[in-house]
Write a protein that holds these residues in place. Structure first.
Motif, PDB file in Angstrom:
ATOM      1  N   MET A 122       0.837  -1.203   0.000  1.00 44.06           N
ATOM      2  CA  MET A 122       0.000   0.000   0.000  1.00 44.06           C
ATOM      3  C   MET A 122       0.872   1.253   0.000  1.00 44.06           C
ATOM      4  SD  MET A 122      -3.122  -0.777  -0.380  1.00 44.06           S
ATOM      5  CE  MET A 122      -3.805   0.861  -0.110  1.00 44.06           C
ATOM      6  N   ALA A 123       1.961   1.243   0.775  1.00 44.44           N
ATOM      7  CA  ALA A 123       2.846   2.418   0.834  1.00 44.44           C
ATOM      8  C   ALA A 123       3.568   2.614  -0.496  1.00 44.44           C
ATOM      9  CB  ALA A 123       3.851   2.247   1.966  1.00 44.44           C
ATOM     10  N   THR A 124       3.891   1.527  -1.171  1.00 37.72           N
ATOM     11  CA  THR A 124       4.681   1.615  -2.399  1.00 37.72           C
ATOM     12  C   THR A 124       3.813   1.890  -3.626  1.00 37.72           C
ATOM     13  OG1 THR A 124       6.181   0.016  -1.417  1.00 37.72           O
ATOM     14  CG2 THR A 124       6.423   0.391  -3.781  1.00 37.72           C
ATOM     15  N   TYR A 125       2.718   1.137  -3.747  1.00 36.10           N
ATOM     16  CA  TYR A 125       1.889   1.245  -4.962  1.00 36.10           C
ATOM     17  C   TYR A 125       0.501   1.813  -4.696  1.00 36.10           C
ATOM     18  CZ  TYR A 125       5.193  -2.259  -6.829  1.00 36.10           C
ATOM     19  OH  TYR A 125       6.300  -2.929  -7.228  1.00 36.10           O
ATOM     20  N   GLY A 126       0.037   1.754  -3.447  1.00 36.59           N
ATOM     21  CA  GLY A 126      -1.393   1.991  -3.220  1.00 36.59           C
ATOM     22  C   GLY A 126      -2.147   0.901  -3.960  1.00 36.59           C
ATOM     23  N   ILE A 127      -3.321   1.233  -4.493  1.00 39.92           N
ATOM     24  CA  ILE A 127      -3.997   0.285  -5.369  1.00 39.92           C
ATOM     25  C   ILE A 127      -3.744   0.765  -6.784  1.00 39.92           C
ATOM     26  CG2 ILE A 127      -6.230  -0.662  -6.093  1.00 39.92           C
ATOM     27  CD1 ILE A 127      -5.364  -1.667  -3.337  1.00 39.92           C
ATOM     28  N   ASP A 128      -3.033  -0.065  -7.557  1.00 40.36           N
ATOM     29  CA  ASP A 128      -2.597   0.315  -8.897  1.00 40.36           C
ATOM     30  C   ASP A 128      -2.732  -0.936  -9.764  1.00 40.36           C
ATOM     31  OD1 ASP A 128      -1.114   0.592 -11.191  1.00 40.36           O
ATOM     32  OD2 ASP A 128       0.684   1.363 -10.202  1.00 40.36           O
ATOM     33  N   PRO A 129      -3.686  -0.931 -10.717  1.00 37.61           N
ATOM     34  CA  PRO A 129      -3.958  -2.159 -11.475  1.00 37.61           C
ATOM     35  C   PRO A 129      -2.724  -2.792 -12.116  1.00 37.61           C
ATOM     36  CG  PRO A 129      -5.260  -0.290 -12.292  1.00 37.61           C
ATOM     37  CD  PRO A 129      -4.516   0.194 -11.090  1.00 37.61           C
ATOM     38  N   LEU A 130      -1.687  -1.998 -12.367  1.00 39.79           N
ATOM     39  CA  LEU A 130      -0.491  -2.568 -12.991  1.00 39.79           C
ATOM     40  C   LEU A 130       0.416  -3.263 -11.981  1.00 39.79           C
ATOM     41  CD1 LEU A 130       0.496   0.237 -15.526  1.00 39.79           C
ATOM     42  CD2 LEU A 130      -0.441  -2.028 -16.041  1.00 39.79           C
ATOM     43  N   HIS A 131       0.270  -2.924 -10.706  1.00 36.97           N
ATOM     44  CA  HIS A 131       1.233  -3.454  -9.724  1.00 36.97           C
ATOM     45  C   HIS A 131       0.627  -4.093  -8.484  1.00 36.97           C
ATOM     46  CE1 HIS A 131       4.507  -1.765 -11.973  1.00 36.97           C
ATOM     47  NE2 HIS A 131       3.931  -0.581 -11.965  1.00 36.97           N
ATOM     48  N   HIS A 132      -0.531  -3.602  -8.045  1.00 38.88           N
ATOM     49  CA  HIS A 132      -1.084  -4.135  -6.783  1.00 38.88           C
ATOM     50  C   HIS A 132      -2.597  -4.035  -6.753  1.00 38.88           C
ATOM     51  CE1 HIS A 132      -1.984  -3.694  -2.282  1.00 38.88           C
ATOM     52  NE2 HIS A 132      -1.877  -4.968  -2.564  1.00 38.88           N
ATOM     53  N   VAL A 133      -3.240  -5.195  -6.718  1.00 35.00           N
ATOM     54  CA  VAL A 133      -4.701  -5.229  -6.668  1.00 35.00           C
ATOM     55  C   VAL A 133      -5.145  -6.084  -5.494  1.00 35.00           C
ATOM     56  CG1 VAL A 133      -6.807  -5.913  -7.877  1.00 35.00           C
ATOM     57  CG2 VAL A 133      -4.879  -4.977  -9.176  1.00 35.00           C
ATOM     58  N   ILE A 134      -5.988  -5.500  -4.619  1.00 35.40           N
ATOM     59  CA  ILE A 134      -6.649  -6.302  -3.586  1.00 35.40           C
ATOM     60  C   ILE A 134      -7.929  -6.813  -4.224  1.00 35.40           C
ATOM     61  CG2 ILE A 134      -7.800  -6.248  -1.340  1.00 35.40           C
ATOM     62  CD1 ILE A 134      -5.768  -4.127  -0.454  1.00 35.40           C
ATOM     63  N   ALA A 135      -8.030  -8.121  -4.378  1.00 37.21           N
ATOM     64  CA  ALA A 135      -9.158  -8.691  -5.127  1.00 37.21           C
ATOM     65  C   ALA A 135     -10.227  -9.207  -4.165  1.00 37.21           C
ATOM     66  CB  ALA A 135      -8.663  -9.793  -6.052  1.00 37.21           C
ATOM     67  N   ALA A 136     -11.319  -9.722  -4.753  1.00 38.97           N
ATOM     68  CA  ALA A 136     -12.492 -10.071  -3.935  1.00 38.97           C
ATOM     69  C   ALA A 136     -12.257 -11.320  -3.085  1.00 38.97           C
ATOM     70  CB  ALA A 136     -13.707 -10.263  -4.833  1.00 38.97           C
ATOM     71  N   ASN A 137     -11.617 -12.316  -3.665  1.00 36.92           N
ATOM     72  CA  ASN A 137     -11.247 -13.509  -2.892  1.00 36.92           C
ATOM     73  C   ASN A 137      -9.964 -14.077  -3.491  1.00 36.92           C
ATOM     74  OD1 ASN A 137     -11.811 -15.639  -4.880  1.00 36.92           O
ATOM     75  ND2 ASN A 137     -13.954 -15.061  -4.608  1.00 36.92           N
ATOM     76  N   GLU A 138      -9.410 -15.060  -2.847  1.00 38.21           N
ATOM     77  CA  GLU A 138      -8.078 -15.520  -3.234  1.00 38.21           C
ATOM     78  C   GLU A 138      -8.089 -16.214  -4.595  1.00 38.21           C
ATOM     79  OE1 GLU A 138      -9.620 -15.859  -0.360  1.00 38.21           O
ATOM     80  OE2 GLU A 138      -8.333 -15.023   1.196  1.00 38.21           O
ATOM     81  N   GLY A 139      -9.199 -16.855  -4.949  1.00 35.42           N
ATOM     82  CA  GLY A 139      -9.311 -17.455  -6.285  1.00 35.42           C
ATOM     83  C   GLY A 139      -9.355 -16.361  -7.336  1.00 35.42           C
TER      84      GLY A 139
END
Ligand code: TPP
Length: 372
Positions: A31-48
């Motif tokens: 979060m500190a490095t990318y925040g939410i950024d579709p190219l680098h870091h996505v928190i998704a709905a579930n692990e699948g």
């Protein structure tokens, strides 16, 4: 080890995950490095969901992505790991980072005990090569492990770092907040007041702990409540099963936005069944507050519109206690499936306890109450 070192050794530029308190260092770093950024870091709905998204990243870039999760998410990844990633299908290489709750020998909550026992076995059964990182693991150990992993990944196979409690650290600070004012615990106190002697099925995380403590503070029995301590995203389906079979009782589900997102299909099932004795309260802080406060996408979706489109006859959103109390009372006399979204702040009491009864006692008391 420092999380920055782990990330450097892995050398990937794409992470997707569902946050975990044991992986707080990694989550906060991302979060500190990318925040939410579709190219680098996505928190998704579930692990699948994370695994599939990461597979798409691989298809489009040829590079190796990372999926991070609590071990309780293993169940959610098994289908895409076995039937999408596995080298007998598409041979898609991926690095998993798995927080090991309930490691044998380390005290943890009931929902983590069995999952903790089978964590490494399940990964091995899924042909995922594992390496365990603990407090004493050196950077050099991880470097050597990753060099071995690269050969595995080159064959289109998957690998996992399993992270013991306290193994990763991050010195940076990340603050998670939103503009809402109502605290989740107080929202739960209002629901408890309105629900009287009706059964409540509550969601995974601090909401269930706060419900338990509210009963204690009120001098009430815990028999009214089924605490869905594990099985995140499934409390509304549990409540639906109860509601269908107890048509003379009014059933409440106290849900969270992260949980709703995790298995949103359950809202379609509820809307299609329209149990008239069901009140679905979704406490929306647009965060995974229980595990640290990392964001969900619930801040940018319309839960009321989704409920209505799924067939809920009534759905409303509130952001004050006065409106909440009005809607809780109205839902009781409506005798129709109703959803109340409650806009909530991010935070909890520091001294919040955990249920002091066992999960089995909880089930037995709840069942006895339903059958009484
Ligand atoms: C399958 C699975 N993945 C991850 C977790 C870890 N976990 C426990 S509670 C929680 C956050 C729940 O978020 P939400 O439903 O929005 O409730 P809040 O904590 O914000 O009240 C997470 C990710 C889990 N228990 N199960």
């Amino acid at each position: 080890m420092k999380v920055e070192k782990l990330v450097e050794i892995i050398g990937s530029d794409f992470y997707s995950g569902v946050p975990d308190s044991q992986l707080k260092a990694l989550c906060n770093y991302l979060m500190a490095t990318y925040g939410i950024d579709p190219l680098h870091h996505v928190i998704a709905a579930n692990e699948g969901n994370c695994t599939a998204l990461a597979a798409g990243y691989h298809l489009a870039t040829g590079k190796v992505p990372v999926v991070y999760m609590q071990n309780s998410g293993e169940g959610n990844i098994i289908n895409p790991v076995a039937s999408l990633l596995n080298d007998k299908v598409y041979a898609i290489p991926m690095v998993f980072i798995v927080g090991w709750r309930g490691e044998p020998g380390i005290h943890d909550e009931p929902q983590h005990i069995y999952q903790g026992e089978v964590t490494v076995k399940l990964l091995e059964d899924m042909d995922i090569t594992t390496f365990i990182i603990g407090k004493d693991t050196t950077d050099e150990d991880v470097l050597v492990a990753m060099n071995g992993f690269r050969e595995v990944l080159a064959q289109g196979k998957d690998v996992a770092f399993v992270i013991r409690k306290g193994a990763l650290s991050f010195d940076g600070k990340v603050e998670y907040k939103n503009d809402n004012t109502m605290m989740r615990e107080e929202i739960i106190q209002h629901i408890v007041k309105a629900s009287g002697e009706d059964p409540i099925v509550s969601t995974t995380g601090k909401a269930s702990r706060e419900l338990f403590e509210t009963r204690v503070a009120n001098g009430q029995s815990h028999k009214y409540d089924f605490l869905t301590v594990g099985s995140m995203g499934h409390s509304s389906s549990i409540a639906l099963g109860v509601a269908i079979n107890k048509p003379d009782m009014r059933i409440w589900c106290v849900d969270g936005d992260g949980a709703v997102l995790m298995h949103m299909g359950s809202m379609a099932l509820l809307g299609a069944n329209k149990p008239s004795n069901f009140i679905h309260v979704v406490i929306n802080n647009s965060a995974h507050e229980t595990v640290g406060g990392m964001p969900t996408v619930a801040g940018s979706i319309d839960i009321v519109a989704i409920a209505k489109a799924c067939g809920y006859p009534y759905a409303v959103s509130v952001d004050t206690f006065a409106a909440l109390d009005t809607e809780l009372e109205a839902a009781k006399s409506r005798h129709e499936l109703s959803l109340i979204e409650v806009k909530c702040s991010i935070g909890a009491r520091d001294d919040l306890g955990r249920p002091t009864t066992t999960a089995l006692e909880n089930k037995e008391n709840f069942m006895a109450y339903l059958m009484s």
